[in-house]
Design a protein around this motif. Structure first.
Motif, PDB file in Angstrom:
ATOM      1  N   GLN A 107       0.865  -1.179   0.000  1.00 17.51           N
ATOM      2  CA  GLN A 107       0.000   0.000   0.000  1.00 17.51           C
ATOM      3  C   GLN A 107       0.899   1.226   0.000  1.00 17.51           C
ATOM      4  OE1 GLN A 107      -2.851  -0.037   3.204  1.00 17.51           O
ATOM      5  NE2 GLN A 107      -3.403  -2.180   2.870  1.00 17.51           N
ATOM      6  N   GLY A 108       0.435   2.299  -0.606  1.00 22.21           N
ATOM      7  CA  GLY A 108       1.215   3.519  -0.652  1.00 22.21           C
ATOM      8  C   GLY A 108       2.274   3.475  -1.751  1.00 22.21           C
ATOM      9  N   SER A 109       3.160   4.482  -1.740  1.00 19.27           N
ATOM     10  CA  SER A 109       4.151   4.633  -2.805  1.00 19.27           C
ATOM     11  C   SER A 109       5.489   5.066  -2.244  1.00 19.27           C
ATOM     12  CB  SER A 109       3.683   5.687  -3.819  1.00 19.27           C
ATOM     13  OG  SER A 109       2.435   5.329  -4.388  1.00 19.27           O
ATOM     14  N   VAL A 110       6.551   4.584  -2.883  1.00 22.76           N
ATOM     15  CA  VAL A 110       7.907   5.066  -2.620  1.00 22.76           C
ATOM     16  C   VAL A 110       8.327   5.853  -3.851  1.00 22.76           C
ATOM     17  CG1 VAL A 110      10.294   4.447  -2.135  1.00 22.76           C
ATOM     18  CG2 VAL A 110       8.433   3.081  -1.164  1.00 22.76           C
ATOM     19  N   LEU A 111       8.518   7.151  -3.674  1.00 25.50           N
ATOM     20  CA  LEU A 111       8.808   8.039  -4.793  1.00 25.50           C
ATOM     21  C   LEU A 111      10.237   8.560  -4.693  1.00 25.50           C
ATOM     22  CD1 LEU A 111       5.540  10.192  -4.730  1.00 25.50           C
ATOM     23  CD2 LEU A 111       5.948   8.070  -5.998  1.00 25.50           C
ATOM     24  N   LEU A 112      10.896   8.633  -5.832  1.00 26.50           N
ATOM     25  CA  LEU A 112      12.212   9.270  -5.933  1.00 26.50           C
ATOM     26  C   LEU A 112      12.084  10.409  -6.933  1.00 26.50           C
ATOM     27  CD1 LEU A 112      15.206   9.450  -5.306  1.00 26.50           C
ATOM     28  CD2 LEU A 112      15.622   7.752  -7.106  1.00 26.50           C
ATOM     29  N   ASN A 113      12.228  11.614  -6.429  1.00 27.53           N
ATOM     30  CA  ASN A 113      12.036  12.809  -7.260  1.00 27.53           C
ATOM     31  C   ASN A 113      10.696  12.760  -7.990  1.00 27.53           C
ATOM     32  OD1 ASN A 113      14.609  13.741  -6.491  1.00 27.53           O
ATOM     33  ND2 ASN A 113      15.574  12.550  -8.123  1.00 27.53           N
ATOM     34  N   GLY A 114       9.681  12.285  -7.268  1.00 31.03           N
ATOM     35  CA  GLY A 114       8.325  12.267  -7.796  1.00 31.03           C
ATOM     36  C   GLY A 114       7.955  11.055  -8.611  1.00 31.03           C
ATOM     37  N   GLN A 115       8.910  10.155  -8.878  1.00 29.66           N
ATOM     38  CA  GLN A 115       8.651   8.962  -9.681  1.00 29.66           C
ATOM     39  C   GLN A 115       8.598   7.723  -8.788  1.00 29.66           C
ATOM     40  OE1 GLN A 115       8.089   9.160 -13.117  1.00 29.66           O
ATOM     41  NE2 GLN A 115       8.162  11.357 -12.677  1.00 29.66           N
ATOM     42  N   ASN A 116       7.632   6.840  -9.065  1.00 31.56           N
ATOM     43  CA  ASN A 116       7.515   5.606  -8.293  1.00 31.56           C
ATOM     44  C   ASN A 116       8.715   4.707  -8.587  1.00 31.56           C
ATOM     45  OD1 ASN A 116       6.726   2.917  -7.407  1.00 31.56           O
ATOM     46  ND2 ASN A 116       4.676   3.765  -7.168  1.00 31.56           N
ATOM     47  N   VAL A 117       9.507   4.426  -7.563  1.00 32.42           N
ATOM     48  CA  VAL A 117      10.748   3.674  -7.753  1.00 32.42           C
ATOM     49  C   VAL A 117      10.472   2.288  -8.327  1.00 32.42           C
ATOM     50  CG1 VAL A 117      12.757   2.683  -6.596  1.00 32.42           C
ATOM     51  CG2 VAL A 117      11.914   4.926  -5.913  1.00 32.42           C
ATOM     52  N   ALA A 118       9.461   1.609  -7.818  1.00 36.46           N
ATOM     53  CA  ALA A 118       9.177   0.235  -8.237  1.00 36.46           C
ATOM     54  C   ALA A 118       8.681   0.172  -9.674  1.00 36.46           C
ATOM     55  CB  ALA A 118       8.153  -0.405  -7.298  1.00 36.46           C
ATOM     56  N   GLU A 119       8.219   1.284 -10.211  1.00 35.43           N
ATOM     57  CA  GLU A 119       7.715   1.301 -11.577  1.00 35.43           C
ATOM     58  C   GLU A 119       8.746   1.802 -12.583  1.00 35.43           C
ATOM     59  OE1 GLU A 119       4.126   3.591 -11.473  1.00 35.43           O
ATOM     60  OE2 GLU A 119       3.027   2.074 -10.301  1.00 35.43           O
ATOM     61  N   THR A 120       9.926   2.170 -12.109  1.00 37.64           N
ATOM     62  CA  THR A 120      10.995   2.629 -12.988  1.00 37.64           C
ATOM     63  C   THR A 120      11.666   1.429 -13.633  1.00 37.64           C
ATOM     64  OG1 THR A 120      11.379   4.521 -11.533  1.00 37.64           O
ATOM     65  CG2 THR A 120      13.118   3.996 -13.103  1.00 37.64           C
ATOM     66  N   ARG A 121      11.986   1.522 -14.908  1.00 38.50           N
ATOM     67  CA  ARG A 121      12.649   0.418 -15.599  1.00 38.50           C
ATOM     68  C   ARG A 121      13.956   0.060 -14.893  1.00 38.50           C
ATOM     69  NH1 ARG A 121      13.788   1.883 -21.466  1.00 38.50           N
ATOM     70  NH2 ARG A 121      14.065   3.940 -20.552  1.00 38.50           N
ATOM     71  N   PRO A 122      14.247  -1.245 -14.715  1.00 41.13           N
ATOM     72  CA  PRO A 122      15.428  -1.652 -13.953  1.00 41.13           C
ATOM     73  C   PRO A 122      16.733  -1.019 -14.431  1.00 41.13           C
ATOM     74  CG  PRO A 122      14.013  -3.539 -14.327  1.00 41.13           C
ATOM     75  CD  PRO A 122      13.422  -2.401 -15.109  1.00 41.13           C
ATOM     76  N   ARG A 123      16.914  -0.909 -15.731  1.00 37.62           N
ATOM     77  CA  ARG A 123      18.173  -0.353 -16.236  1.00 37.62           C
ATOM     78  C   ARG A 123      18.305   1.122 -15.863  1.00 37.62           C
ATOM     79  NH1 ARG A 123      21.661  -2.455 -19.845  1.00 37.62           N
ATOM     80  NH2 ARG A 123      23.031  -1.059 -21.007  1.00 37.62           N
ATOM     81  N   LEU A 124      17.203   1.851 -15.987  1.00 34.50           N
ATOM     82  CA  LEU A 124      17.224   3.260 -15.602  1.00 34.50           C
ATOM     83  C   LEU A 124      17.397   3.395 -14.092  1.00 34.50           C
ATOM     84  CD1 LEU A 124      16.923   6.236 -16.253  1.00 34.50           C
ATOM     85  CD2 LEU A 124      14.431   5.945 -16.183  1.00 34.50           C
ATOM     86  N   ARG A 125      16.719   2.536 -13.340  1.00 33.72           N
ATOM     87  CA  ARG A 125      16.851   2.567 -11.877  1.00 33.72           C
ATOM     88  C   ARG A 125      18.294   2.302 -11.453  1.00 33.72           C
ATOM     89  NH1 ARG A 125      12.571  -0.947 -10.289  1.00 33.72           N
ATOM     90  NH2 ARG A 125      14.015  -2.676 -10.098  1.00 33.72           N
TER      91      ARG A 125
END
Length: 238
Positions: free
Chosen positions: A54-72
């Motif tokens: 539940q909820g979200s972990v954001l890095l500079n406004g972007q959901n970390v878990a939804e960021t492409r692995p290579r970009l992350r």
């Protein structure tokens, strides 16, 4: 900046419950707490390895878990407690893995800038003489420094470390923590799980404690005493 918005995560029982906080950039942040309190879970949520239930972990406004692995992997480098390593790799080959997010294939030739970065970090972490050695021949402390160096060679703005000074003698612990402190002073965000309260208080810009499913600031002796069930005059809190 990291922002946690009402984050919850559980295994058989809740580990983190409705956690909301902000973690500032360019600081060395220590994460503290008793064994099993949820420190590693928090770090894995910050890395994107876990997705909040539940909820979200954001890095500079972007959901970390939804960021492409290579970009992350170009934003966040992670040092875990247990790394799956090929014991036949040399230290040089292990360190080369740090550049994987920037390469199309593993054996791509290093650029001059990458070689300069590798040389600097191996000098800083006293690993230059170990470059041809195979991982299976290293001591626990040498292997730990190698794993940290690989993350540093990844050259990301954020560095997450789970017990980075484990297996190191006290002199090496101080050297690594001072190095991480200097990294933060130059603009990196460094978040580390630590167990030695005195070293954490000496080197970290601020401390967070995981307690009963919550993540709270832990910059006072009173809070640390409560979290670790110690008297406030304990020698470990001085």
């Amino acid at each position: 900046m990291y922002t946690l918005e009402k984050v919850s995560y559980s295994f058989e029982k809740p580990v983190l419950d409705n956690v909301s906080l902000e973690i500032p950039d360019s600081k060395l942040i220590g994460i503290l707490g008793p064994n099993g309190s949820g420190k590693t879970t928090l770090l894995r949520l910050l890395s994107g390895f876990y997705r909040a239930e539940q909820g979200s972990v954001l890095l500079n406004g972007q959901n970390v878990a939804e960021t492409r692995p290579r970009l992350r992997a170009r934003q966040i480098a992670v040092v875990t407690q247990i790394s799956v390593l090929n014991p036949q790799f040399t230290v040089r080959e292990m360190l080369a893995l740090g550049r994987a997010p920037y390469r199309r294939w593993f054996w791509q030739r290093q650029t001059a800038a990458e070689q300069a970065l590798l040389e600097k970090i191996t000098v800083d972490l006293k690993l230059s003489e170990f470059l041809p050695r195979r991982l299976k021949t290293l001591s626990g402390g040498e292997l730990q420094r190698t794993v940290i160096a690989r993350a540093l060679i990844q050259d990301t703005p954020i560095l997450l470390l789970d017990e980075p000074v484990n297996h190191l003698d006290i002199h090496q612990q101080i050297e690594i923590l001072r190095y991480l402190q200097n990294l933060a002073a130059t603009g990196r965000t460094v978040i580390a799980i630590l167990h030695d309260l005195r070293l954490a208080r000496k080197f970290c810009d601020s401390l967070l404690a995981v307690e009963n499913g919550k993540v709270i600031p832990a910059d006072t002796t009173e809070i640390l005493a409560r979290v670790f069930d110690l008297p406030e005059d304990s020698e470990f809190l001085q």
